[in-house]
Motif scaffolding. Sequence first.
Motif, PDB file in Angstrom:
ATOM      1  N   LYS A  10       0.603  -1.449   0.079  1.00 52.40           N
ATOM      2  CA  LYS A  10      -0.185   0.188   0.368  1.00 52.40           C
ATOM      3  C   LYS A  10       1.249   1.296   0.464  1.00 52.40           C
ATOM      4  O   LYS A  10       0.312   2.008  -1.094  1.00 52.40           O
ATOM      5  N   GLU A  11       1.183   0.770   0.665  1.00 59.47           N
ATOM      6  CA  GLU A  11       2.578   2.246   1.194  1.00 59.47           C
ATOM      7  C   GLU A  11       3.433   2.470  -0.735  1.00 59.47           C
ATOM      8  O   GLU A  11       3.871   3.877  -0.692  1.00 59.47           O
ATOM      9  N   LEU A  14       0.823   4.232  -3.199  1.00 56.56           N
ATOM     10  CA  LEU A  14       0.603   5.187  -2.352  1.00 56.56           C
ATOM     11  C   LEU A  14       1.729   5.985  -2.859  1.00 56.56           C
ATOM     12  O   LEU A  14       1.939   7.380  -3.723  1.00 56.56           O
ATOM     13  N   LYS A  15       3.288   6.020  -2.813  1.00 54.86           N
ATOM     14  CA  LYS A  15       3.921   6.754  -3.424  1.00 54.86           C
ATOM     15  C   LYS A  15       3.997   7.174  -4.932  1.00 54.86           C
ATOM     16  O   LYS A  15       4.189   8.292  -5.344  1.00 54.86           O
ATOM     17  N   LYS A  17       1.354   6.622  -6.860  1.00 47.86           N
ATOM     18  CA  LYS A  17      -0.031   7.382  -7.700  1.00 47.86           C
ATOM     19  C   LYS A  17       0.974   9.250  -7.349  1.00 47.86           C
ATOM     20  O   LYS A  17       0.623   9.864  -8.023  1.00 47.86           O
ATOM     21  N   GLU A  18       1.367   9.605  -6.375  1.00 48.77           N
ATOM     22  CA  GLU A  18       2.121  11.233  -5.773  1.00 48.77           C
ATOM     23  C   GLU A  18       3.122  11.250  -6.586  1.00 48.77           C
ATOM     24  O   GLU A  18       2.771  12.143  -7.575  1.00 48.77           O
ATOM     25  N   ARG A  21       1.608  12.119  -9.608  1.00 47.12           N
ATOM     26  CA  ARG A  21       0.325  13.051 -10.128  1.00 47.12           C
ATOM     27  C   ARG A  21       1.185  14.235 -10.217  1.00 47.12           C
ATOM     28  O   ARG A  21       0.739  15.363 -11.349  1.00 47.12           O
TER      29      ARG A  21
END
Length: 65
Positions: A10-11, A14-15, A17-18, A21
């Motif tokens: 999950k971490e 998220l990294k 995805k950022e 972005r």
Amino acid sequence: MKFRSLQEWKEAVLKEKERLRRELAKLPYEEKVARLKRIQQVAREVAKVREQLRRQIDNRRQRSE
């Protein structure tokens, strides 16, 4: 890439995805649209895998009871 735990996975997601972005913010509109469509496709695939894993876990729990 292998992960030792769901939390580690999950971490990493998220990294990533950022990072995407930030990268997306620099692109022209047409490229943004194309990449966002791809991201949505990947998100749907991830949801399918998550559901399959949930079913497998539920099935194992039912067998062990």
